[in-house]
Design an enzyme around this catalytic site. Structure first.
Site, PDB file in Angstrom:
ATOM      1  N   SER A 122       0.808  -1.220   0.000  1.00 57.00           N
ATOM      2  CA  SER A 122       0.000   0.000   0.000  1.00 57.00           C
ATOM      3  C   SER A 122       0.842   1.271   0.000  1.00 57.00           C
ATOM      4  CB  SER A 122      -0.941   0.025   1.211  1.00 57.00           C
ATOM      5  OG  SER A 122      -0.233   0.308   2.396  1.00 57.00           O
ATOM      6  N   LYS A 159       1.570   4.296   7.088  1.00 58.87           N
ATOM      7  CA  LYS A 159       0.808   5.120   6.144  1.00 58.87           C
ATOM      8  C   LYS A 159       1.314   6.563   6.195  1.00 58.87           C
ATOM      9  CE  LYS A 159      -2.419   2.164   4.688  1.00 58.87           C
ATOM     10  NZ  LYS A 159      -1.674   0.973   5.137  1.00 58.87           N
TER      11      LYS A 159
END
Length: 201
Positions: A122, A159
């Site tokens: 991701s 993230k």
């Protein structure tokens, strides 16, 4: 075949240590002994001590993997714990599992840093790929736009942090994934990613 002159062997030892340092894996004395088929660790230690005395290598006292390439003003090498894996994808339960230690050059105390192996893709558009190791500086807050390791409930993730209207959002760097928008008070920043390492083989 006669014995290799000591100077040639020492040069080979230097190149071996240099290459291991470049790969982020400084060798121990015993690993040098095994790589060159020396009969005892003392022979390896003598070559390494000579390289330190010549100024071609530096050495952190009392650290098994403390060899480094010297440099003016260069920060010392500290061993940072590798605490397992962190998902770069959907959230997953955070489980601390000490895998070993990683040499990191820093002026910070070893306890200020930890490292995690990334699992998932991701964050690929930020240059963080599955299998990479991220070095993380422990801190409870980070600026919007910085890449963090965060805990959402009891699940961890790496993230990019975005703060919108005072609320934390955790954004992937891959269009295949959606941002994570935790409820206020549900998210905790564990630290900021300060280095990414990749082993190619």
């Amino acid at each position: 075949m006669g014995r290799t002159p000591a100077g040639q062997t020492r040069e080979k030892v230097f190149r071996f240590v240099r290459d291991r340092l470049a790969a982020g894996q400084p060798p121990t004395v015993r690993e040098v002994m095994e790589a060159f088929d020396f009969r005892s660790p003392q022979t390896a230690r003598e070559h390494l001590d000579a390289l330190v005395e010549e100024g071609r290598l530096g050495k952190e006292p009392g650290v098994a993997r403390g060899f480094r390439l010297p440099g003016r003003g260069e920060p010392p090498t500290v061993m940072v714990p590798l605490l397992g894996r962190v998902p770069a994808g959907p959230l997953d339960t955070a489980v601390e599992d000490l895998e070993g230690h990683l040499p990191v050059q820093t002026r910070r105390a070893p306890g200020d840093l930890f490292s995690l192996r990334v699992r998932g893709d991701s964050m690929k558009d930020a240059g963080i790929f599955d299998g990479d190791v991220v070095v993380v500086r422990r801190q409870p807050r980070a600026d919007s736009g910085e890449i963090v390791v965060a805990l959402v409930g009891d699940e961890a993730t790496v993230k990019r942090l975005r703060i919108k209207r005072g609320r934390i959002e955790l954004h992937p760097e891959n269009d295949a994934y959606a941002p994570i928008v935790p409820e206020p008070g549900e998210v905790k920043v564990l630290g900021k990613v300060v280095e990414v390492r990749r082993i190619l083989e």
